[in-house]
Each structure stands twice: as C-alpha cells, then as structure tokens.
Design a protein around this motif. Structure first.
Motif, PDB file in Angstrom:
ATOM      1  N   LEU A  34       0.828  -1.201   0.000  1.00  0.00           N
ATOM      2  CA  LEU A  34       0.000   0.000   0.000  1.00  0.00           C
ATOM      3  C   LEU A  34       0.868   1.259   0.000  1.00  0.00           C
ATOM      4  O   LEU A  34       0.580   2.222  -0.723  1.00  0.00           O
ATOM      5  CB  LEU A  34      -0.923  -0.010   1.221  1.00  0.00           C
ATOM      6  N   LEU A  35       1.922   1.263   0.795  1.00  0.00           N
ATOM      7  CA  LEU A  35       2.834   2.410   0.823  1.00  0.00           C
ATOM      8  C   LEU A  35       3.491   2.627  -0.540  1.00  0.00           C
ATOM      9  O   LEU A  35       3.636   3.765  -0.996  1.00  0.00           O
ATOM     10  CB  LEU A  35       3.921   2.192   1.883  1.00  0.00           C
ATOM     11  N   SER A  36       3.877   1.533  -1.188  1.00  0.00           N
ATOM     12  CA  SER A  36       4.516   1.634  -2.496  1.00  0.00           C
ATOM     13  C   SER A  36       3.542   2.113  -3.568  1.00  0.00           C
ATOM     14  O   SER A  36       3.861   3.007  -4.351  1.00  0.00           O
ATOM     15  CB  SER A  36       5.095   0.270  -2.900  1.00  0.00           C
ATOM     16  N   GLY A  39       2.481   5.798  -3.054  1.00  0.00           N
ATOM     17  CA  GLY A  39       3.569   6.770  -2.957  1.00  0.00           C
ATOM     18  C   GLY A  39       3.612   7.722  -4.138  1.00  0.00           C
ATOM     19  O   GLY A  39       2.889   7.560  -5.131  1.00  0.00           O
ATOM     20  N   LYS A  40       4.481   8.716  -4.036  1.00  0.00           N
ATOM     21  CA  LYS A  40       4.585   9.755  -5.064  1.00  0.00           C
ATOM     22  C   LYS A  40       4.854   9.169  -6.441  1.00  0.00           C
ATOM     23  O   LYS A  40       4.306   9.624  -7.450  1.00  0.00           O
ATOM     24  CB  LYS A  40       5.697  10.732  -4.682  1.00  0.00           C
ATOM     25  N   ASN A  41       5.688   8.140  -6.502  1.00  0.00           N
ATOM     26  CA  ASN A  41       6.023   7.502  -7.771  1.00  0.00           C
ATOM     27  C   ASN A  41       5.361   6.137  -7.928  1.00  0.00           C
ATOM     28  O   ASN A  41       5.796   5.314  -8.737  1.00  0.00           O
ATOM     29  CB  ASN A  41       7.548   7.349  -7.886  1.00  0.00           C
ATOM     30  N   GLY A  42       4.303   5.907  -7.149  1.00  0.00           N
ATOM     31  CA  GLY A  42       3.607   4.623  -7.195  1.00  0.00           C
ATOM     32  C   GLY A  42       2.680   4.510  -8.388  1.00  0.00           C
ATOM     33  O   GLY A  42       2.480   5.465  -9.139  1.00  0.00           O
ATOM     34  N   ILE A  43       2.088   3.341  -8.530  1.00  0.00           N
ATOM     35  CA  ILE A  43       1.188   3.119  -9.658  1.00  0.00           C
ATOM     36  C   ILE A  43      -0.191   3.750  -9.426  1.00  0.00           C
ATOM     37  O   ILE A  43      -0.965   3.905 -10.351  1.00  0.00           O
ATOM     38  CB  ILE A  43       1.039   1.613  -9.951  1.00  0.00           C
ATOM     39  N   LEU A 110       9.946  -2.976  -3.381  1.00  0.00           N
ATOM     40  CA  LEU A 110       9.100  -2.697  -4.541  1.00  0.00           C
ATOM     41  C   LEU A 110       9.574  -1.458  -5.296  1.00  0.00           C
ATOM     42  O   LEU A 110       9.398  -1.357  -6.515  1.00  0.00           O
ATOM     43  CB  LEU A 110       7.648  -2.520  -4.099  1.00  0.00           C
ATOM     44  N   ALA A 111      10.192  -0.532  -4.576  1.00  0.00           N
ATOM     45  CA  ALA A 111      10.694   0.690  -5.216  1.00  0.00           C
ATOM     46  C   ALA A 111      11.856   0.400  -6.153  1.00  0.00           C
ATOM     47  O   ALA A 111      12.172   1.213  -7.033  1.00  0.00           O
ATOM     48  CB  ALA A 111      11.117   1.701  -4.157  1.00  0.00           C
TER      49      ALA A 111
END
Length: 223
Positions: A34-36, A39-43, A110-111
């Motif tokens: 969920l954090l990934s 996030g700002k660059n998440g999907i 994941l990042a």
C-alpha cells in the motif's frame, strides 16, 4: 542446565522467530504494498492515504521493543489467556515491533522495480492489481526474500526481551544462566553452548535466505 532444557529453549526460540516473522509479514506485506502503490512515484498515488499509513508505521517503529511488550500485555492476556510466563506471550509484541520494519522493507523492495517494466505492462492494459501481482512482487522477490531473512534475525535479537516477561528462549536462557552463575559463567561450557546455538541459528537463517535468493535469481536470468 541439561540438554533437555537447551532443546526446549531452542524450540521456543525457533517457534517465536518463525511465527513472529510470519505474522509480521501477514500484516506488513500488504501495508508495504500500500505504501509503495500510493507513494509519489507509485502506480496509484494517493498522498493522504500514504501519509496516514506512513505515520502509523513510523510511530510503531519509534517505540522501543520493551515498551511495546508492556503495552501489549493486555492484548496478549485477552487473546491468549495470560500476559506473561509462556513463550507464546511474546508473539504479539514481537509482531507489532517487526510490523513497521517489514512494511518499510517491502516498500523499499518494490521501489527497486524498474519503472519501465511497470509502464510496459500497463500499456498492455493491465489493471493495478495485475501490476502488483504480475510485476511488482515477482520482480522484487529476491529483495523480499533477503529482507525476510534480515527481519527474522532482527526478531531473534528482540527475543532478548523475553526474559522480562518470562517468555523463554535461548537469549533469555543465557541471561538467566548468568544471574544464577555470576561468579563462573564465563568459564561455563553451558554458557558458551547456548551462545553457539544462537549464532548457528542466525547463520542458518542468513544462509538460507541467500541460497533461496540466488536460486530464484538464476531462474530469472535463464528466462
């Protein structure tokens, strides 16, 4: 001290480590995803949701383990029938302690997945759920496995606090032995045997994580 007592303490340490790691990942893996994702660059960026989840995780990571153990005693007593005195009474506190750590490690793993791979699969019409299950998790599996080994080793370190609530385990046993043999504990074979077993368990966990990661990495290279 007897070999039977050492066997019991070893079993307790393994059970505490395995179960706490498992429970921490049951909670931390979805949270890290969920954090990934948010996030700002998440999907699927979502600033407010990411901020709330991140705040909870950061708070949990900021509380020292011993304080978490004390705070969790009422929960442990309510769910397990007693708050101290048995090996399983430290499972909930250790799960809480490791939960935030796991969440951040999963997020970091994941990042590391290249954005190009995500965009390539997205261009084929994949849903967000498919991106997570078909791209993010498979591509990050090596990092996730090595991270799990790190978490398990950290939890073994956390079991040192089991002494404070009588929850058993090897590290608790080492300190208990010290308190009963303060004059000659450094020259005791039993003391060094307990320490050796702890070191061996840590080394086995680390080696297992590395071997599994290398095997999966080779399979990925062969594809």
């Amino acid at each position: 001290m007897t070999f039977a007592e050492i066997a019991v303490m070893t079993g307790e340490t393994l059970l505490i480590t395995i179960l706490s790691t498992l429970f921490a990942y049951v909670l931390g893996l979805p949270c890290g995803i969920l954090l990934s994702v948010t996030g700002k660059n998440g999907i699927k960026p979502c600033r407010w949701l990411n901020a709330i989840v991140g705040f909870v995780v950061n708070v949990l990571r900021s509380i020292p383990c011993l304080i978490v153990i004390v705070l969790c005693i009422p929960w442990t007593r309510a769910w397990m029938g007693r708050g101290t005195g048995e090996w399983y009474t430290i499972l909930i506190p250790l799960t809480v302690c490791a939960f935030g750590f796991v969440s951040r490690m999963v997020e970091q793993s994941l990042a590391e997945v290249p954005a190009g791979e995500i965009e390539a699969v997205r261009s084929l019409g994949a849903t967000d759920f498919q991106l997570v299950t078909k791209v993010l998790l498979p591509e990050a599996r090596i990092s996730l496995i090595t991270g799990a080994a790190v978490v398990a080793v950290s939890i073994i370190g956390y079991t040192s606090f089991a002494y404070n609530i009588g929850a058993g385990g090897l590290i608790s046993g080492i300190y208990t032995y010290y308190t009963r043999h303060t004059g000659d504990y450094m020259s005791s074979v039993w003391m060094w045997l307990l320490i050796l077993i702890v070191v061996l368990i840590v080394q086995l966990i680390q080696e297992a994580g590395l071997r599994i990661a290398k095997k999966l990495d080779k399979r990925r290279l062969l594809k």
